[in-house]
Design an enzyme around this catalytic site. Structure first.
Site, short mmCIF file in Angstrom:
data_model
loop_
_atom_site.label_atom_id
_atom_site.label_comp_id
_atom_site.label_asym_id
_atom_site.label_seq_id
_atom_site.Cartn_x
_atom_site.Cartn_y
_atom_site.Cartn_z
N TYR A 32 0.82 -0.74 -0.13
CA TYR A 32 -0.13 -0.25 -0.60
C TYR A 32 0.74 1.88 -0.16
CZ TYR A 32 -3.56 -3.45 1.73
OH TYR A 32 -4.40 -4.61 1.97
N HIS A 90 1.18 -11.21 2.24
CA HIS A 90 -0.63 -11.06 1.50
C HIS A 90 -1.26 -11.99 0.19
CE1 HIS A 90 -1.67 -6.78 0.24
NE2 HIS A 90 -2.91 -7.15 0.01
N1 LIG Z 1 -5.61 -8.83 2.18
C1 LIG Z 1 -5.91 -8.40 0.92
O1 LIG Z 1 -5.38 -9.03 -0.15
C2 LIG Z 1 -6.73 -6.70 0.55
C3 LIG Z 1 -7.24 -6.93 -0.35
C4 LIG Z 1 -8.12 -5.31 -0.57
C5 LIG Z 1 -8.22 -4.91 1.04
N2 LIG Z 1 -7.67 -5.41 1.91
C6 LIG Z 1 -7.51 -4.21 3.22
O2 LIG Z 1 -9.06 -3.74 3.35
C7 LIG Z 1 -9.26 -2.35 3.55
C8 LIG Z 1 -10.55 -2.88 3.41
O3 LIG Z 1 -11.28 -2.86 1.97
P1 LIG Z 1 -11.61 -1.74 0.58
O4 LIG Z 1 -10.80 -0.68 1.57
O5 LIG Z 1 -10.95 -2.68 -0.98
O6 LIG Z 1 -12.79 -1.51 0.78
P2 LIG Z 1 -14.11 -1.18 1.83
O7 LIG Z 1 -13.54 -1.00 3.33
O8 LIG Z 1 -15.02 -2.15 1.19
O9 LIG Z 1 -14.70 0.27 0.66
C9 LIG Z 1 -13.96 1.39 1.03
C10 LIG Z 1 -14.98 2.02 0.23
O10 LIG Z 1 -16.56 2.72 1.28
C11 LIG Z 1 -16.56 3.71 0.94
N3 LIG Z 1 -17.04 3.83 2.32
C12 LIG Z 1 -16.64 3.32 3.82
N4 LIG Z 1 -17.23 3.54 4.57
C13 LIG Z 1 -18.65 3.66 4.12
C14 LIG Z 1 -20.10 3.53 4.67
N5 LIG Z 1 -20.51 4.19 5.93
N6 LIG Z 1 -21.22 4.27 3.95
C15 LIG Z 1 -20.87 4.36 2.70
N7 LIG Z 1 -19.41 4.00 2.23
C16 LIG Z 1 -18.29 3.95 3.02
C17 LIG Z 1 -14.98 4.62 1.75
O11 LIG Z 1 -15.48 5.88 1.37
P3 LIG Z 1 -14.31 6.89 1.74
O12 LIG Z 1 -12.81 6.36 1.46
O13 LIG Z 1 -14.55 8.08 1.12
O14 LIG Z 1 -15.03 7.48 3.20
C18 LIG Z 1 -14.60 3.48 0.26
O15 LIG Z 1 -14.64 3.97 -0.65
C19 LIG Z 1 -8.23 -2.26 2.63
O16 LIG Z 1 -8.55 -0.62 2.81
C20 LIG Z 1 -7.23 -3.25 3.16
O17 LIG Z 1 -6.99 -2.21 4.44
C21 LIG Z 1 -6.87 -6.12 1.94
#
Ligand SMILES: NC(=O)c1ccc[n+]([C@@H]2O[C@H](COP(=O)([O-])OP(=O)(O)OC[C@H]3O[C@@H](n4cnc5c(N)ncnc54)[C@H](OP(=O)(O)O)[C@@H]3O)[C@@H](O)[C@H]2O)c1
Length: 261
Positions: A32, A90
């Site tokens: 990241y 990862h």
């Molecule tokens: N291990 C892996 O392979 C892997 C892969 C992908 C992700 N991850 C981890 O998982 C974390 C979360 O996944 P993600 O970032 O892909 O997606 P997510 O958490 O499912 O969604 C994030 C999105 O949802 C929005 N959001 C957050 N809370 C909300 C709410 N209450 N209502 C409406 N919209 C909302 C955010 O907007 P804003 O940011 O504009 O507030 C952002 O656009 C990542 O940040 C990372 O740390 C790990």
């Protein structure tokens, strides 16, 4: 809180805001490019290191034993920390077939006190069984994609059977269509919550730890305010039934997906 795409000075301020609102578990990864920002926010918070639960992840290009060992050390230097609460492989990258070596390096880093708990991410049952069989050490956590369109009951059970905690990445479906789902909107009205809160509550009641990412303050505040209501068993089942055969947010199948960063 997830921190993918939360970077630089703005990222430090967004993470600090989350910490002030009560977040203590922060999920980052070498991939990241923000381990520095997460570490900086932790320092600027003024809270003791022991108040936090910090997770980072080993990138695919460093699965070989010596590379993995150095990568863990470099992650700590970037963050300005001297240990991780949790460190994950990862992705398994089974075609490269070095994940058992990576796991051995993590076991040894844990013995040296650099990591408190070791785990994996995006591991399928056969990958879990192989590292357990070859090293005798079971991962504490498997962080996998889970959201209402990709429910993963099979993997939830597979982790549970092995005593592994499931964490959900993209728990809100990365802010996509799941947040517009009419059935979940109805539940939001019923409980006077927003759709994101219903989805996060659904995860926790399934015994899964969600790590939602939010840069906006109102999202951050909403996502941590999910502990004053409960969905019924039928409502949990109804959300489970939204799962789609091709529901992944980005089509990343751990059996073939290769991250080379
Ligand atoms: N291990 C892996 O392979 C892997 C892969 C992908 C992700 N991850 C981890 O998982 C974390 C979360 O996944 P993600 O970032 O892909 O997606 P997510 O958490 O499912 O969604 C994030 C999105 O949802 C929005 N959001 C957050 N809370 C909300 C709410 N209450 N209502 C409406 N919209 C909302 C955010 O907007 P804003 O940011 O504009 O507030 C952002 O656009 C990542 O940040 C990372 O740390 C790990």
């Amino acid at each position: 809180m997830g921190t993918y795409q939360v970077r630089g000075g703005q990222g430090v301020n967004q993470i600090l805001a989350a910490i002030r609102d009560g977040y203590r578990s922060l999920d980052t990864a070498t991939n990241y490019d923000n381990e520095g920002a997460v570490g900086e926010a932790i320092r600027r918070s003024g809270l003791p290191r022991s108040a936090f639960f910090v997770t980072s992840k080993l990138p695919g290009k460093y699965h070989q034993y010596d590379d993995a060992t150095i990568s863990i050390q470099e992650s700590l230097y970037r963050m300005g920390l001297d240990y991780f609460d949790l460190f994950l492989i990862h992705w398994p990258l089974p075609k490269r077939d070095h994940y058992v070596e990576a796991w051995r390096a993590m076991i040894d880093a844990q013995k040296r006190g650099l990591i408190r708990s070791i785990g994996v991410s995006n591991f399928e049952p056969e990958h879990l069984d192989r590292i357990i069989k070859e090293t005798g050490v079971t991962p504490a956590v498997n962080q996998i994609e889970v959201h209402p369109y990709w429910v993963q009951e099979r993997m939830r059970k597979a982790d549970l059977e092995r005593g592994i905690v499931t964490e959900a990445w993209s728990p809100l479906g990365r802010g996509s269509a799941a947040l517009q789902e009419p059935m979940i909107k109805q539940l939001a009205e019923k409980y006077q919550k927003n759709v994101g809160q219903i989805i996060l509550r659904w995860h926790t009641q399934r015994g899964i730890v969600p790590i939602p990412k939010a840069q906006h303050l109102q999202h951050q505040r909403a996502n941590i305010d999910i502990f004053d209501f409960s969905l019924t068993k039928d409502e949990i089942e109804a959300i489970n039934a939204l799962s789609k055969p091709d529901g992944r947010v980005d089509g990343q199948d751990p059996n073939v997906y290769e991250e080379f960063e």
